[in-house]
Write an enzyme that holds these catalytic residues in place. Structure first.
Site, short mmCIF file in Angstrom:
data_model
loop_
_atom_site.label_atom_id
_atom_site.label_comp_id
_atom_site.label_asym_id
_atom_site.label_seq_id
_atom_site.Cartn_x
_atom_site.Cartn_y
_atom_site.Cartn_z
N ASP A 1 0.88 -1.16 0.00
CA ASP A 1 0.00 0.00 0.00
C ASP A 1 0.92 1.21 0.00
OD1 ASP A 1 -2.70 0.91 -0.11
OD2 ASP A 1 -2.45 1.71 1.91
N PHE B 1 2.35 6.44 -13.58
CA PHE B 1 0.93 6.50 -13.22
C PHE B 1 0.76 7.39 -12.00
CE2 PHE B 1 0.62 3.88 -9.35
CZ PHE B 1 1.88 3.32 -9.33
N TYR C 1 0.55 10.00 -9.33
CA TYR C 1 1.09 11.35 -9.17
C TYR C 1 2.46 11.52 -9.83
CZ TYR C 1 -2.62 11.54 -5.65
OH TYR C 1 -3.84 11.50 -5.01
N ASP C 2 2.89 10.54 -10.60
CA ASP C 2 4.23 10.60 -11.23
C ASP C 2 4.49 11.91 -11.99
OD1 ASP C 2 5.17 8.23 -10.24
OD2 ASP C 2 4.78 7.06 -12.04
N ARG D 1 8.83 1.97 -3.87
CA ARG D 1 8.65 0.52 -3.95
C ARG D 1 10.00 -0.17 -4.11
NH1 ARG D 1 3.87 1.64 -5.60
NH2 ARG D 1 4.52 2.30 -7.65
P1 ITT Z 1 -3.83 -1.84 -5.23
O1 ITT Z 1 -4.51 -1.39 -3.96
O2 ITT Z 1 -4.66 -2.76 -6.03
O3 ITT Z 1 -2.44 -2.35 -4.98
P2 ITT Z 1 -3.85 0.97 -5.81
O4 ITT Z 1 -3.60 1.79 -7.04
O5 ITT Z 1 -5.18 1.14 -5.11
O6 ITT Z 1 -3.60 -0.55 -6.17
P3 ITT Z 1 -2.67 2.01 -3.46
O7 ITT Z 1 -3.85 1.72 -2.61
O8 ITT Z 1 -1.32 1.69 -2.92
O9 ITT Z 1 -2.69 1.26 -4.86
O10 ITT Z 1 -2.87 3.49 -3.90
C1 ITT Z 1 -1.93 4.38 -3.86
C2 ITT Z 1 -2.18 5.50 -4.80
O11 ITT Z 1 -1.03 6.32 -4.59
C3 ITT Z 1 -2.16 5.10 -6.28
O12 ITT Z 1 -3.41 4.88 -6.84
C4 ITT Z 1 -1.48 6.32 -6.90
O13 ITT Z 1 -2.38 7.38 -7.09
C5 ITT Z 1 -0.50 6.72 -5.81
N1 ITT Z 1 0.80 6.07 -6.04
C6 ITT Z 1 1.32 4.96 -5.43
N2 ITT Z 1 2.51 4.64 -5.93
C7 ITT Z 1 2.76 5.55 -6.91
C8 ITT Z 1 3.82 5.74 -7.82
O14 ITT Z 1 4.86 4.93 -7.88
N3 ITT Z 1 3.74 6.75 -8.67
C9 ITT Z 1 2.68 7.58 -8.65
N4 ITT Z 1 1.64 7.47 -7.84
C10 ITT Z 1 1.67 6.46 -6.97
#
Ligand code: ITT
Length: 195
Positions: free
Chosen positions: A68, A148, A150-151, A177
Site C-alpha cells: 500500500d 501512473f 502522481y508521477d 517501492r
Molecule cells: P492496489 O490497492 O490494487 O495495490 P492501488 O492503485 O489502489 O492498487 P494504493 O492503494 O497503494 O494502490 O494506492 C496508492 C495511490 O497512490 C495510487 O493509486 C497512486 O495514485 C499513488 N501512487 C502509489 N505509488 C505511486 C507511484 O509509484 N507513482 C505515482 N503514484 C503512486
C-alpha cells in the site's frame, strides 16, 4: 523458481514489482482471475498493506506480497497519504487527483513530499513488513507521460525530471517501492528458509 502472488489490482504496480522480483515466478491477481475489490479500510498504509496480503493469502495460500502506497505532502500535513488513490473521490482518477493536489498547493512555497510504501510479505511461516520512501518535491504543473498516479508532478530528490519523464527502469531503481523491495530481497537472502 518459486511462485509468488502479487496482491494488487494496479497493472502499473504489478509491472514495476514484477521487474524488481526476477528471482520469482510472479503471478498477479489478473493471472488468478481474482477481480474482487479488496476493501482498504485501515487508517494507515501498514494496515491496508496487511489487509491486502491477508485477503489474498487466505484465498490462495503460498507466498504473497502486497503493497500500500501513498504520497505524503509536508504542507498538507501528510495528505493525501493513505487516501492517495481516491483523493478526488470515486471513481478514482489520476488526473483529477493530481489537479486537486496542485490546487491544494497553489499558495504553498513548501513543495516537499515523499512517496511511502509498506510492503507485506506473507507466508504460512511468517508475516513481515518493509517500508520504502523516496523524497522529492511537487511541481506546479504535470510533466511527462510515463508512469501512473502522481508521477507527472513528483520530482525525486537529486533529479530535474518528474517520475513520468524518467525511464521506468530508472524509476524502478530509486522509487519508494524499489527501496522497500530491496529490504524485502535482503530479508529473503538472509532467511532462505522463509518460503
Ligand atoms: P492496489 O490497492 O490494487 O495495490 P492501488 O492503485 O489502489 O492498487 P494504493 O492503494 O497503494 O494502490 O494506492 C496508492 C495511490 O497512490 C495510487 O493509486 C497512486 O495514485 C499513488 N501512487 C502509489 N505509488 C505511486 C507511484 O509509484 N507513482 C505515482 N503514484 C503512486
Amino acid at each position: 523458481m518459486k511462485d509468488l502472488i502479487l496482491a494488487t489490482h494496479n497493472p502499473h504496480k504489478a509491472e514495476e514489482l514484477k521487474a524488481m522480483l526476477p528471482q520469482f515466478n510472479v503471478k498477479t491477481l489478473a493471472d488468478l482471475k481474482m477481480m474482487d475489490d479488496i476493501p482498504e479500510t485501515a487508517p494507515d498504509l501498514e494496515g491496508n498493506s496487511f489487509i491486502k496480503a491477508t485477503t489474498i493469502f487466505e484465498k490462495f495460500g503460498g507466498i504473497v506480497v502486497a503493497d500500500d502506497s501513498g504520497l505524503e505532502v509536508n504542507a498538507l500535513s501528510g495528505a493525501p497519504g493513505v487516501h492517495s488513490a481516491r483523493y478526488a473521490g470515486k471513481p478514482r482518477n489520476d488526473t483529477r487527483n493530481t489537479e486537486k493536489l496542485l490546487h491544494a498547493l497553489l499558495n504553498k512555497t513548501n513543495r516537499n513530499a515523499q512517496f511511502r510504501t509498506v510492503i507485506t510479505l506473507m507466508s504460512a511461516k511468517e508475516t513481515r513488513q518493509f517500508e520504502g520512501i523516496v523524497k522529492g518535491t511537487i511541481n506546479t504543473q504535470p510533466k511527462g507521460a510515463d508512469g501512473f498516479g502522481y508521477d507527472p508532478v513528483f520530482t525525486p530528490e537529486g533529479y530535474d525530471k518528474t517520475f513520468a519523464e524518467i525511464s521506468q527502469h530508472k524509476k524502478n531503481s530509486i522509487s519508494h517501492r524499489a527501496n522497500a523491495i530491496k529490504r524485502l530481497v535482503a530479508f529473503l537472502n538472509e532467511h532462505p528458509t522463509f518460503c
